[in-house]
Scaffold this active site. Sequence first.
Site, PDB file in Angstrom:
ATOM      1  N   VAL A   1       0.796  -1.231   0.000  1.00  0.00           N
ATOM      2  CA  VAL A   1       0.000   0.000   0.000  1.00  0.00           C
ATOM      3  C   VAL A   1       0.820   1.268   0.000  1.00  0.00           C
ATOM      4  CG1 VAL A   1      -2.171  -0.830   0.954  1.00  0.00           C
ATOM      5  CG2 VAL A   1      -0.302  -0.276   2.494  1.00  0.00           C
TER       6      VAL A   1
ATOM      7  N   LYS B   1       3.599  -4.460   5.016  1.00  0.00           N
ATOM      8  CA  LYS B   1       4.222  -4.128   3.737  1.00  0.00           C
ATOM      9  C   LYS B   1       3.311  -4.468   2.568  1.00  0.00           C
ATOM     10  CE  LYS B   1       8.987  -4.976   5.204  1.00  0.00           C
ATOM     11  NZ  LYS B   1      10.167  -5.787   4.930  1.00  0.00           N
ATOM     12  N   GLU B   2       2.162  -5.115   2.851  1.00  0.00           N
ATOM     13  CA  GLU B   2       1.280  -5.491   1.754  1.00  0.00           C
ATOM     14  C   GLU B   2      -0.030  -4.705   1.855  1.00  0.00           C
ATOM     15  OE1 GLU B   2       1.339  -9.782   1.307  1.00  0.00           O
ATOM     16  OE2 GLU B   2       3.508  -9.821   1.467  1.00  0.00           O
ATOM     17  N   MET B   3      -1.126  -5.336   2.334  1.00  0.00           N
ATOM     18  CA  MET B   3      -2.388  -4.597   2.353  1.00  0.00           C
ATOM     19  C   MET B   3      -2.558  -3.770   3.628  1.00  0.00           C
ATOM     20  SD  MET B   3      -4.585  -7.632   0.684  1.00  0.00           S
ATOM     21  CE  MET B   3      -5.812  -7.020  -0.451  1.00  0.00           C
TER      22      MET B   3
ATOM     23  N   ASN C   1      -0.349  -7.903   6.608  1.00  0.00           N
ATOM     24  CA  ASN C   1       1.073  -7.585   6.472  1.00  0.00           C
ATOM     25  C   ASN C   1       1.263  -6.082   6.214  1.00  0.00           C
ATOM     26  OD1 ASN C   1       3.742  -7.240   5.586  1.00  0.00           O
ATOM     27  ND2 ASN C   1       3.785  -9.320   4.727  1.00  0.00           N
TER      28      ASN C   1
END
Lengths: 321, 979
Positions: free
Chosen positions: A86, A128-130, A126
């Site tokens: 994101v 670093k992800e969503m 996560n």
Amino acid sequence: LVWQAGSVLLSAGSPAQLSPPSFNVLSGAEPISPIPRSLPLDARKVALGKRLFLDARLSRDDSLACASCHDLAKAGADGQKTSIGVSGQRADRNAPTVFNAVFNFRQFWDGRAATLEDQVDGPVGNPKEMASSWPAIMAKLVQDREYRAAFERIYGAMEPAHVRNAIAEFERSLITPGSRFDLYLEGDRTALTDGERRGDQLFKSYGCVACHQGVNVGGNLYQRLGVLRAFGDGSASVDPADVGRMAITRKQEDLLVFKVPGLRNVALTAPYFHDGSVEKLEQAVVLMGQYQLGVAIPNEDVARIVQFLHTLTGELKAAGS
Amino acid sequence: LKATRLAAAGAALVAAAFVGVLAWNAKTIDPAAHSRVIANLGKLQELDSELDEVTLKLRDALLSNYDPLVASLSLVHAHTRDLQEGEYAIVLVGGTELAAAMAGIAQKLADKEALLERFKTSNALLKNSFHYFPLSVERLLSDPRAPAALREAVQRLLRDVLMLRLGATPTDYELIALQIEQLHQGEARQAPAMRGKTKLVLLHAQNVLQHQAAVDRLVDAITDPAVKRTGHSLAEAYNTAFERRLLEANVYRFILLLLTAGLLTYAGFAFLRLRRSTGAMRESEERYRKLFELSPDGMLIFSEGRIVLVNSMCMKMLGASAPEQLIGRPYLELFQADYRERVGERVRHMEEANAALPAEERRIVMLDGTGLDVEAAASPFMHQGKPSVQVVMRDITDRKKADERLNYLAQYDSLTGLPNRGLFRDRLEHSLAQAKRSGRPAAVLYIDLDRFKTVNDTLGHATGDKLLQQVAVRLAECVRRGDTVGRFGGDEFGMILLDLAKPGDAAVVAQKINDALARPFDLDGHLTFVSSSIGITLYPADASDPAVLNMNADAAMYRAKELGRNNYQFFTQEMNERAKQRMHMEASMRRALERGEFLLHYQPKVDLASGAICGIEALLRWAQPEKGLVSPAEFIPVLEDTGLIIPVGEWVAREACRQIAAWQQAGLQAPPVAVNLSARQFQQKNLAGVMRDILKESGVGAAQLQFEITESLLMNDPEGAVRTLLGLKEIGVMLSIDDFGTGYSSLAYLKRFPLDALKIDRAFIKDIVTDADDAAITLAIINLAHNLKLKVVAEGVETEAQLNLLALHACDEMQGYYFSRPVPAAELEAMLREGRRLARSHDWSNAPPAVLLLDHNEHDLVLLAKALRSDEFEVLTAGSAEDAFVLLASRPVAVVVADQGMSGMNGTEFLGKLRKLFPDAVRIGISGASDPNTVANAINEAGVHKFLLKGWDGARLRNEVREAYRQYRTAVMRDSSKL
């Protein structure tokens, strides 16, 4: 006569008879099995799951959906070395394809999720992800009348567990039967060219098939990366933080142990390896030979094996559509 | 007064607590939860075994991918989850909470899964290293620069590492590790070109070493039976606890209802007394009404046959929305019409006796006409001055359902939904009563699937279960309404056929069943074929007692199985006779041992090189006083079944030792004596100890005694067999594997068994001279045995030709009628004294190869032989294919000339067989007629090298044969120089 099969090893004591035993000597059975044409699924859940899979509200800032990194038009992956989350951060590992993930014995490169349902929690939470959380997601989804109606009808309520189940059910519909190799396995001897058949034989006689077997041509066991040559001493770079299953088991023996990835549709899912460090399939085959088998596979054999790997590409139609 | 009140309050409290406890205990067990526990526990045990089996197959490369393991594990997950999610109000014997015990099982399975993951990883690497290790050695050896010392060391390493696969001790591992270490140290001193190659060899060797050890260790841990035992004992404990719980719940429920009825009656009487004595009617009536209204049970009062008062629970039960719907109606309307008279009778009786009616189950009719199951108690009562009856009712629909479900579970097979053995028996009794009334014959059928075990073993239990379900459906389709199909467990089904027009109709149904089951079954895409063996018995022709009919059908089914499966058999009196005979035999056999009716016969084994007797097999015989010698085939199975084999087996060993000692004392040099070990003996815990004691008692040296154990017995439980054999070996006795070739041997185990000799089953020897397959198998077994450093004994040798062929193939010893049948001890003693030897008419194995002529026409044969006479070779003649094979078995033959038109076997067929048995011999066909078909067949099927026509010119034939003879010699010379 079972013992006849073993006589190869018995007589191997004298060097004069050192012909390389191929694996089919030990076991006549084909180690790879075709993907079934369909799995028993609940079509309503698949449809709901598909909506959720494409829904960016699952991420903190409504910018990313599951499909952003598992793009169904890009063979269920994103073609990136590692995906972008994101806030523009890079994720730790290469996004594996969502196609045929149902056939993996566990999910993630390090196998930390036992089911597709459990897997959903990973990218969603996560940072670093969503970078989201279930309360946050549910607060957004519950405002959508269509979702409310669908969940009420199918599950009788709207809960994170149901969201996970619907997404997983959709993912279970993402299988790719009908590859040329599967047609070949099912008896169509003309489905492969001579070169591809030769590639299949090489894939087996080199021993790739010791790990890459079963319906997903892998995806059903863990293996160490770098058995005969330490991983990372060559062209590929290794992230010192990426220790594989050791992060979960805390055992030294699990250093750089990963789930063996399935090779279905592998020709479409570059780049390769857990860190996405390898661009070309040829290169991946060469490196696998060095790391795992201790052989330098000659170029012509590499080409044949790659030809064979191309035949593992199946029908990639997105289900639920 | 205060104290009394306090006491009363206390008593009420205690009573309430008591009722509470009763109510809690009376809670019914949910049958769904129960069957879930049973099903899950059973399934998990099955899956646990399945995991073991798949693991072993993967280790032995009988399976080539890990999907079956993954599939079984995901089922394990599903069933453990299901098991742990259930709520269980059951405490196991010993006070363990069931949930805790379940968690224990789940943990054991999770541990097993972790081991399996490691197994997969190591197994895959091991497979590859075993592939690459020899290749890397070869690469190093093919480099001319490799120094001799390195070559030698690497070759030794190769041999030792490959032998690991066949089973190894920790010392073997240490030795190899040492070799690797030494090679490592030497690496630095090598030329750079060699260093890389050596390094790779060592890496692969190390991998083999590490992962072979890991795989062995993991497989042992994975298949550890301790897990199985835990699961098993839990299932048993649960069942015991469940049964006890069910009993308790019923008792408590009954007490509770009586108590309620009693309390209310008491309250009623108290209220009446109160009204009479104090006149405080309103207050107390109010109290009673409150109690009445609030009761959790349905209550109603009727007076003069009509309902006068109901509480709201009663209204709810009867489906009324207002009391008016009920009040004023005759109470008998609450019951079904055909019931009313009886109920009325009982109520009148109660009123007359002025005593309460205990709780009974009744079915009442609700307002809308539907029925409702209740438990009801009634008692006489005064209501508004009139004699009335007070009824307490409780809805027992749920309990009824639960009971029915439990009943169902107890009577029906959960897999197929068919009646189980118990219900089948009940139905049989009813059916027979019906048949008796109708006067028409009935039949009982027992049906057993023939190949079910194979399906279970190869496709897994889940698939096996599916097959059984489909079989159940097809069986049900074969019968009419009123007939019964049941499943007895495993692959056994039963059937009752009623109203048969004639007994033969049962055969029609049986054939229908055979046909229905012969159609392929689709099991998840696997087309599977099974067949069935059916036993039929008829009522009233065979018997009228259900138990006897069941026995008959069973006996007939076994007969059908004996007769080669896929057929049906009617019960006959003869089967009955056989069963009786067997019982009789059993009874007399039990006395045979103490009466000394058993004896041993001895059959010599002969060394093929020297012809001398080199061993003796002791064979059990039974001399029954009335019948004389009974065939071992008849009585040994009975010994096995009854377990008598254990004392008799010990007697055999003891008697053999006694005989050995007697021979020794008589100064005879007797060779070792072998006795057979049976399955039961072999499973005996302390077999080695028993045998050691017997040897000690007799004073015979262990080297004088041998044991023979059949292949199938060893392979039945190979791990156990390794342990037992090692135990026996420790005593110092010799061990041989008997009847080899008939079972399925795993080479890995064969290597691990501490054996001295291998006996080839007589089945292969029988046709060894004429059957190319049998000859090839025998030869392969001999080579295998020699590789494993075992002596080879051929059993059942009956002809000289068999003997010659075996000698030609370097078989070590023979046993069979050709030398001697089993004889009494005295006869064998005589043989030993005279030093009898196997006389072979001539050993041709080193003779120069000959030319063989085969012609059924004696005249032609003589002419041909004359024409071919030569100094170069000897000419043999045979008038029939049989004679020809006998000659071929005994000596090398270079050229065979065969006439095409022979009686019995035709020439082409003969030459075809010859081609398989002796591929090197040059084959020439001759024929009187030039029929092109014969020629074509001879060339295509028999692969003849030349084809000649009769009416030949003698010189040309001689030249052809000479040419062929030289061709053969050159080919053989070339082959031997290659060796």
